[in-house]
Design an enzyme around this catalytic site. Structure first.
Site, mmCIF file in Angstrom:
data_model
loop_
_atom_site.group_PDB
_atom_site.id
_atom_site.type_symbol
_atom_site.label_atom_id
_atom_site.label_comp_id
_atom_site.label_asym_id
_atom_site.label_seq_id
_atom_site.Cartn_x
_atom_site.Cartn_y
_atom_site.Cartn_z
ATOM 1 C CG HIS A 46 -1.978 -1.080 1.147
ATOM 2 N ND1 HIS A 46 -2.883 -1.209 0.125
ATOM 3 C CD2 HIS A 46 -2.236 -2.116 1.993
ATOM 4 C CE1 HIS A 46 -3.666 -2.259 0.329
ATOM 5 N NE2 HIS A 46 -3.284 -2.832 1.459
ATOM 6 N NE ARG A 71 1.974 -4.515 3.519
ATOM 7 C CZ ARG A 71 0.835 -4.102 4.090
ATOM 8 N NH1 ARG A 71 0.187 -4.901 4.927
ATOM 9 N NH2 ARG A 71 0.367 -2.888 3.847
ATOM 10 C CG ASP A 85 18.191 -11.541 -5.473
ATOM 11 O OD1 ASP A 85 18.446 -12.412 -4.619
ATOM 12 O OD2 ASP A 85 17.863 -11.800 -6.648
ATOM 13 C CD GLU A 147 -3.501 -8.834 5.657
ATOM 14 O OE1 GLU A 147 -3.648 -7.699 6.148
ATOM 15 O OE2 GLU A 147 -2.768 -9.016 4.662
ATOM 16 C CB THR A 172 -6.716 -2.529 8.664
ATOM 17 O OG1 THR A 172 -5.810 -1.829 9.513
ATOM 18 C CG2 THR A 172 -7.648 -1.552 8.010
ATOM 19 C CG ASP A 173 -6.773 -6.045 4.880
ATOM 20 O OD1 ASP A 173 -7.718 -5.533 4.259
ATOM 21 O OD2 ASP A 173 -5.592 -5.846 4.591
#
Ligand code: 3PY
Ligand code: MG
Length: 250
Positions: A46, A71, A85, A147, A172-173
């Protein structure tokens, strides 16, 4: 290989802090990295950073001892390889709902024989050290986000996937999926019960438990509850909180 300071803190029984970075830019990230967090997460799900920005941000974090996490936008074998990497010391995978999804995530993060990660740790060797290839599997963190209602139903199986280090609650999710408010720092009894169950299952399986928060107070309460890793706040929240106070002094 440069040790993973999050693993070292946990081995000593200490919970660790994280600041969530959504705004691209190496200088802002470098400023954040110098403030004493145990770790920073560059959010490619996000947040606004692209791969080139993320690489510069990882370089900025490596001017300090702060542990760099990323993330990814969603499970993708190529994305996981590219962020590792580039020198990420842990990958957070959103929306891990089943044992199978957790297994393929862990596999993508680990070199053979434990997994299927491809070899090409360009910047990772510069950051981690010359013995990166032989130590990466035991050093880097695999962090699966729990989530959704489906993940909650499958949490026991997910927690027992070999090589999965951390179960990370996205409140949240999770709240939205349970038919409640989509927000962090949850106090809704239905969501709190789910959080408590995920925490208990995670600890019973010998894994580390993490949760996303948006305040110092709630983060402290989560550490007292038994969480090993708390995201305390995001860069956006820090910027708007500081700026609104300064702008409204009159
Ligand atoms: C959530 O709360 O859903 C998260 O993914 C935290 O970033
Ligand atoms: Mg989420």
């Amino acid at each position: 290989m440069r040790p993973n300071r999050l693993r070292e803190a946990w081995a000593k029984g200490r919970a660790v802090t994280n600041c969530w970075v959504t705004l691209p830019g190496s200088l802002a990230t470098e400023i954040l990295a110098h403030q004493g967090w145990d770790s920073l997460t560059i959010d490619m799900q996000h947040g606004q950073a692209d791969y080139a920005a993320m690489c510069a941000m990882l370089t900025a974090i490596s001017t300090t001892d702060t542990v760099p996490l990323v993330r990814i936008p969603s499970y993708d074998f190529g994305d996981i390889n590219r962020v590792l990497d580039a020198g990420a010391y842990g990958v957070i995978c959103p929306n891990v709902d089943t044992r199978e999804e957790a297994e393929r995530f862990v596999s993508a993060c680990r070199y053979a024989p434990q997994g299927t990660r491809s070899v090409g740790p360009k910047r990772a060797v510069l950051y981690g050290g010359a013995d990166y290839l032989s130590k990466a599997n035991e050093t880097l963190l695999t962090i699966a986000q729990i989530e959704s209602a489906t993940a909650l139903a499958n949490v026991e199986a997910i927690a027992h996937v070999p090589g999965l280090d951390v179960l990370f609650i996205g409140p949240t999710d999770l709240g939205l999926s349970l038919g409640r408010a989509a927000k962090a720092d949850q106090t809704d009894p239905v969501v709190v019960e789910a959080i408590d169950r995920i925490l208990a299952v995670t600890k019973a399986a010998g894994r580390r438990a993490a949760i996303y928060c948006k305040s110092v107070e709630y983060s402290k309460a989560m550490i007292e509850k038994g969480f090993d890793f708390v995201v305390v706040i995001s860069d956006e929240a820090l910027l708007s909180a500081g700026a609104s106070v300064a702008a409204q002094f009159g």
